[in-house]
Design a protein around this motif. Structure first.
Motif, short mmCIF file in Angstrom:
data_model
loop_
_atom_site.label_atom_id
_atom_site.label_comp_id
_atom_site.label_asym_id
_atom_site.label_seq_id
_atom_site.Cartn_x
_atom_site.Cartn_y
_atom_site.Cartn_z
N GLU A 168 -60.39 -81.31 44.49
CA GLU A 168 -61.42 -81.54 44.73
C GLU A 168 -62.97 -81.05 45.88
OE1 GLU A 168 -63.40 -80.56 41.08
OE2 GLU A 168 -62.39 -79.99 40.63
N GLY A 169 -62.47 -82.12 46.92
CA GLY A 169 -63.16 -82.10 47.66
C GLY A 169 -65.03 -83.29 47.44
N ARG A 170 -64.34 -83.82 46.69
CA ARG A 170 -66.01 -84.65 46.20
C ARG A 170 -65.89 -85.76 46.98
NH1 ARG A 170 -68.59 -81.75 41.59
NH2 ARG A 170 -66.81 -80.29 40.65
N ARG A 171 -66.79 -86.10 47.25
CA ARG A 171 -67.89 -87.26 47.98
C ARG A 171 -67.27 -88.46 46.98
NH1 ARG A 171 -70.88 -90.60 51.54
NH2 ARG A 171 -72.06 -91.95 50.24
N THR A 274 -68.18 -87.37 53.38
CA THR A 274 -69.17 -86.19 52.67
C THR A 274 -67.77 -85.74 51.79
OG1 THR A 274 -67.61 -84.09 54.28
CG2 THR A 274 -69.82 -84.71 54.71
N GLY A 275 -66.63 -86.24 51.77
CA GLY A 275 -65.36 -85.36 51.09
C GLY A 275 -65.06 -86.48 50.53
#
Length: 639
Positions: A168-171, A274-275
């Motif tokens: 997903e790469g979300r913070r 950021t991720g």
């Protein structure tokens, strides 16, 4: 009111107060918080070692992140005592794990600072990712921080979440609390991997310094410097940490008891991420309290104790525990049968299979917190011709249910399930209640399900399970001491699907399954004093039912009462189905099924919990009276 021993902690009414303090003061708060945890748990008992290991981490997270807007999720949740003290619950911390008091785990209904309840392991990363998506979809929530131990991260669900979160790469922040000591020594490749990272701490520090230097260089020079460092360290492309391969930024390992490391790292991560970020923090379970640090389980679950010496209050000697009776009976069977194996999921001493391990260590397998794997692993052993006993608490076997259905029941494999902590368990509350195993096993074709009414019956059921090769078989038994009955020299193999009658009466039959038999006997004594004639039967088997016994009881009595330590949909439901199918309900039989009510029962002593559930001897007697249409008689006892 201020306390002379905790002047800095007294200034903390909530995490917002921590954010006004300098780093030196925060370190003092942590020292005082450790003393407060030791003092409180000495009075209540509970999970001491895990909580002492995260004292500094608790202070640092709440000082850096904006809780409760930022969502802090503890995994398993049993290390949350310092967190509770810092989040407005200090005045109630001495009610921990008691009736009407604070839960020993995080609990949504208790505080806005507990955004997600946890008492089973390895759920935090999945939940944190859910909160991160909520934030990105416009919900009023900030960052999500999951704190997960090295034992908990060994479970498959944690890997699944790491993989999804990386994709997903979300913070998102995952703090790996690596204390190299879960309840049992954490097993498997993950533990070895983390230990290797831990041993290379100087390299990790060099790496972080090098990366900081590289980051300050212009892009072309930065890439060249990175390649040069990879050549020197051997860290060629594709050989980052596992967490980096999954898509996380990896930071660490760092010392989780050094506020001088924790605070800057957390601040930097919060400012720059950021991720997804994984921060690898190394801690000592039981830190700062020598009796816990030096104990083999690092003070995992303790009784009340002396806060100076660490000496735990000893309960009066009693009958042996069901757990120890099972462990000894299994060991005796294994001594006669070399094909008997045991599987446990991170709880060798909790389930009693450590007794077998002491004698036959090669025949006991601790798979870590991995119930799904453990059940299918046992199924594979059964398919090979071995006789595996899968020893898992009722509440934890829920985690492997698909495997019980698909890999064991569907294939008819003779896996033996030893289900400890059946029924209500006391201070751990609803999260650990063994309420559902009868319901979730009795509906599986080909399953044999037994329940021990006392510790002698448990010995017989171990022997019965060892001899049963025609399909899966389970036997359940409660937490705590047995009834004190004499134990047989050797267990007898019970006839499958046959119960026993303990006394004959004519008015009402009480059909008990499992460890509530003594309560049924006590209720019968009260009723007989009032002139009611009572039959008492011990079903022994919830599946297959003793149909002959049940029909005989139904024909010969005005009323039939079933009693079990489980939820609706279990033994009583099986009896009702059978009576309906046989037409026994067509003739006006009065029948009642006494089960746990259709709600979760909150923590208290087991006796108080059963009173809340309406399953005491008084409740059984009242149910009989109401069913027979009798008024309660006041019996006068004259000296």
């Amino acid at each position: 009111m201020t306390h002379p021993d905790t002047p800095h902690l007294d200034r903390v009414a909530g995490p917002a107060d921590l954010r006004q303090m300098d780093d030196r003061t925060l370190a003092r708060v942590a020292d005082e918080l450790r003393s407060e945890v030791i003092s409180a748990v000495s009075e209540t008992g509970g999970h001491l070692g895990s909580s002492l290991g995260v004292v500094e981490l608790s202070v640092a997270i709440h000082a850096v992140f904006n809780t409760p807007m930022d969502k802090l999720i503890w995994d398993v949740g049993h290390q949350c005592y310092p967190h509770k003290i810092l989040t407005g619950r200090r005045d109630r911390i001495r009610t921990l794990r008691q009736k009407g008091g604070l839960s020993g785990f995080t609990k949504r209904s208790e505080s806005q600072f507990d955004p997600f309840g946890a008492a089973h392991s390895s759920t935090s990363i999945s939940a944190a990712l859910g909160f991160a998506v909520g934030r990105d979809m416009g919900q009023p929530t900030g960052d999500a921080i999951a704190v997960i131990g090295d034992g908990s991260i060994s479970a498959g669900m944690a890997y699944e979440a790491l993989n999804n979160a990386g994709h997903e790469g979300r913070r998102l922040f995952v703090i790996l609390n690596d204390n190299e000591m879960s309840i049992a020594p954490p097993v498997g490749a993950m533990s070895t991997y983390l230990s290797r990272l831990y041993a290379n701490e100087p390299l990790a520090k060099m790496k972080s310094l090098a990366e900081g230097f590289e980051a300050a260089l212009p892009q072309p020079m930065r890439d060249g410097a990175k390649r040069a460092r990879q050549l020197v360290t051997g860290a060629i492309q594709g050989s980052g940490t596992l967490f980096e391969e999954l898509g996380f930024e990896y930071i660490g390992p760092i010392n989780g008891h050094d506020m001088g490391q924790l605070l800057p790292v957390l601040r930097a991560a919060r400012a720059r991420a950021t991720g997804p970020v994984l921060i690898h923090v190394c801690t000592v379970k039981g830190k700062g309290f020598a009796p816990a640090e030096n104990s083999s389980d690092r003070g995992h679950g303790v009784a009340k104790f002396d806060p100076v010496t660490g000496q735990q209050a000893k309960s009066k000697p009693n009958a042996p525990s069901y757990t120890s009776v099972f462990g000894q009976a299994l060991t005796d069977e294994a001594a006669r049968d070399p094909s008997i194996m045991a599987v446990t999921a991170a709880m060798p001493s909790g389930t009693g299979v450590n007794i077998l391990a002491d004698r036959f260590p090669a025949r006991v397998f601790d798979v870590g917190i991995a119930e799904q794997h453990g059940v299918t692993f046992a199924a594979g052993m059964a398919a090979s011709g071995l006789k595996p006993f899968c020893a898992i608490y009722s509440t934890f076997l829920q985690r492997g249910y698909d495997q019980v259905v698909h890999d064991v029941a569907l294939q008819g494999l003779p896996v033996r399930f030893a289900i400890d902590r059946a029924g209500l368990v006391g201070a751990d509350g609803a999260t650990h209640a063994g309420a559902f195993d009868l319901a979730y096993l009795c509906n599986l074709p080909g399953f044999t399900v037994m329940a021990a009414s006392d510790e002698a019956e448990l010995v017989h059921m171990v022997a019965t399970a060892a001899a049963h090769d025609s399909g899966p078989i389970a036997f359940r038994y409660p937490r705590g001491s047995g009834t004190g009955v004499a134990l047989p020299e050797r267990g007898e193999v019970l006839e499958i699907g046959k119960g026993r009658v303990l006394q004959e009466g004519s008015d009402v039959a009480i059909l008990s399954l499992g460890a509530h038999l003594d309560e049924c006997k006590a209720a019968a004594g009260m009723l007989e004093a009032e002139g009611v004639s009572v039959t008492i039967a011990d079903a022994r088997f919830a599946k297959p039912l003793d149909t002959d016994l049940i029909l005989r009881l139904a024909r010969r009595h005005k009323a039939l009462i079933t009693v079990e330590q489980g939820a609706r949909g279990g033994f009583g439901a099986m009896v009702l189905h059978e009576l309906a199918a046989q037409g026994a309900l067509d003739m006006g039989l009065c029948i009642r099924t006494m089960t746990l009510p259709d709600r979760f029962i909150e923590q208290a002593s087991p006796d108080d919990m059963y009173a809340d559930a309406g399953l005491t001897r008084l409740d059984i007697a009242d149910t009989v009276r109401q069913t027979l249409g009798l008024e309660r008689k006041v019996v006068q006892f004259r000296p």
